[in-house]
Design a protein around this motif. Structure first.
Motif, PDB file in Angstrom:
ATOM      1  N   VAL A  74      -6.437   9.595   6.602  1.00 22.08           N
ATOM      2  CA  VAL A  74      -6.336   8.826   6.095  1.00 22.08           C
ATOM      3  C   VAL A  74      -6.312   7.340   6.539  1.00 22.08           C
ATOM      4  O   VAL A  74      -7.166   6.009   6.261  1.00 22.08           O
ATOM      5  N   GLU A  85      -9.001  -0.236  -2.097  1.00 21.11           N
ATOM      6  CA  GLU A  85      -9.421   1.258  -2.464  1.00 21.11           C
ATOM      7  C   GLU A  85      -8.596   1.789  -1.248  1.00 21.11           C
ATOM      8  O   GLU A  85      -7.944   2.234  -1.016  1.00 21.11           O
ATOM      9  N   ASN A  86      -9.574   2.075  -0.356  1.00 17.63           N
ATOM     10  CA  ASN A  86      -8.909   2.899   0.704  1.00 17.63           C
ATOM     11  C   ASN A  86      -7.337   2.001   1.204  1.00 17.63           C
ATOM     12  O   ASN A  86      -7.088   3.089   1.892  1.00 17.63           O
ATOM     13  N   ARG A  88      -5.408   0.467  -0.848  1.00 16.16           N
ATOM     14  CA  ARG A  88      -4.218   1.150  -1.607  1.00 16.16           C
ATOM     15  C   ARG A  88      -4.224   2.933  -0.812  1.00 16.16           C
ATOM     16  O   ARG A  88      -3.174   2.532  -0.608  1.00 16.16           O
ATOM     17  N   ARG A  89      -4.844   3.357  -1.152  1.00 17.22           N
ATOM     18  CA  ARG A  89      -4.739   4.712  -0.054  1.00 17.22           C
ATOM     19  C   ARG A  89      -3.315   4.806   0.716  1.00 17.22           C
ATOM     20  O   ARG A  89      -2.588   5.570   1.267  1.00 17.22           O
ATOM     21  N   GLU A  92      -0.252   3.546  -0.095  1.00 20.30           N
ATOM     22  CA  GLU A  92       0.678   4.032  -0.668  1.00 20.30           C
ATOM     23  C   GLU A  92       1.006   5.312   0.848  1.00 20.30           C
ATOM     24  O   GLU A  92       2.224   6.101  -0.135  1.00 20.30           O
ATOM     25  N   LYS A  98       5.880   4.224  -3.518  1.00 22.34           N
ATOM     26  CA  LYS A  98       4.878   2.941  -4.612  1.00 22.34           C
ATOM     27  C   LYS A  98       4.968   2.151  -4.709  1.00 22.34           C
ATOM     28  O   LYS A  98       4.116   0.856  -4.971  1.00 22.34           O
ATOM     29  N   CYS A 107      -1.738  -4.412  -1.169  1.00 24.70           N
ATOM     30  CA  CYS A 107      -3.231  -4.432  -0.321  1.00 24.70           C
ATOM     31  C   CYS A 107      -4.716  -5.100  -0.494  1.00 24.70           C
ATOM     32  O   CYS A 107      -5.339  -4.480   0.989  1.00 24.70           O
TER      33      CYS A 107
END
Length: 211
Positions: A74, A85-86, A88-89, A92, A98, A107
């Motif tokens: 990731v 979005e990446n 956020r991943r 997390e 989380k 993020c």
């Protein structure tokens, strides 16, 4: 351009400040750098504290043995595309709780900071075939030669670097002790900040290093 050697940079920093010896506290890659410093420049370090450091060429007992961990995959994708979005991943997967720590604000901040340095992202991705972001790994055969007091802190739920790396360090560094934290991911110093600070302060105060 040659890739930056983190240990050489640390020594230059100490010299610039006129500091002969210091306690080094490192998370993840910073922990690996601190391990190298303890083996390559033992006279410059008084105490060693690591949180979730990867250990190269270590036999794997519990973690997956088919390449990078879930978390590292990731992370690599986030360097290739530092979108919100990446990120956020990535955030997390770094933490256990989380809901508490992977906030939209964090993020966004990490995504904006990464996108502000596209050359850094490009250098990281380009260096992946050569082992980026680490120019060199600590030699496991040198670990028994670390003589400074060593504190190993690791989250049991770390999905980036398995806690077995700290078990390996515990078995190979003579003056070491391990604190394994439940409900904790890769960011022990953030998820358990109060306990982490107390552990480090008590460790340094209670374990004087030989001069």
């Amino acid at each position: 351009m040659d890739r930056l050697d983190h240990v050489d940079a640390a020594i230059q920093f100490l010299d610039a400040l006129g500091i002969e010896r210091a306690a080094f506290v490192g998370n993840s890659m910073g922990g690996q750098t601190s391990l190298r410093l303890a083996t390559e420049h033992p006279g410059r370090i008084s105490h060693l504290v690591t949180m979730g450091p990867p250990v190269g060429r270590m036999p794997s007992l519990f973690g997956a043995g088919d390449g990078p961990s879930e978390g590292l995959k990731v992370l690599i994708e986030a360097y290739r595309d530092a979108s919100r979005e990446n990120m956020r991943r990535l955030v997390e997967i770094m933490c256990y709780d989380k809901a508490r720590f992977a906030t939209p604000e964090l993020c966004d901040a990490r995504s904006q900071a990464a996108l502000a340095r596209p050359e850094h992202l490009a250098n990281h991705v380009a260096g992946l075939p050569q082992g980026a972001p680490l120019p060199r790994w600590v030699d496991p055969a040198l670990l028994p030669g670390i003589t400074v007091p060593t504190l190993l802190i690791h989250g049991r739920d770390d999905r980036v670097v398995s806690f077995e790396s700290s078990l390996f360090l515990l078995a190979n560094i003579p003056d070491s002790r391990l604190v394994l934290l439940n409900r904790c991911g890769h960011w022990a110093m953030i998820e358990h900040a109060e306990e982490f600070n107390r552990l480090v302060i008590d460790f340094v105060r209670g374990n004087p290093s030989d001069d």
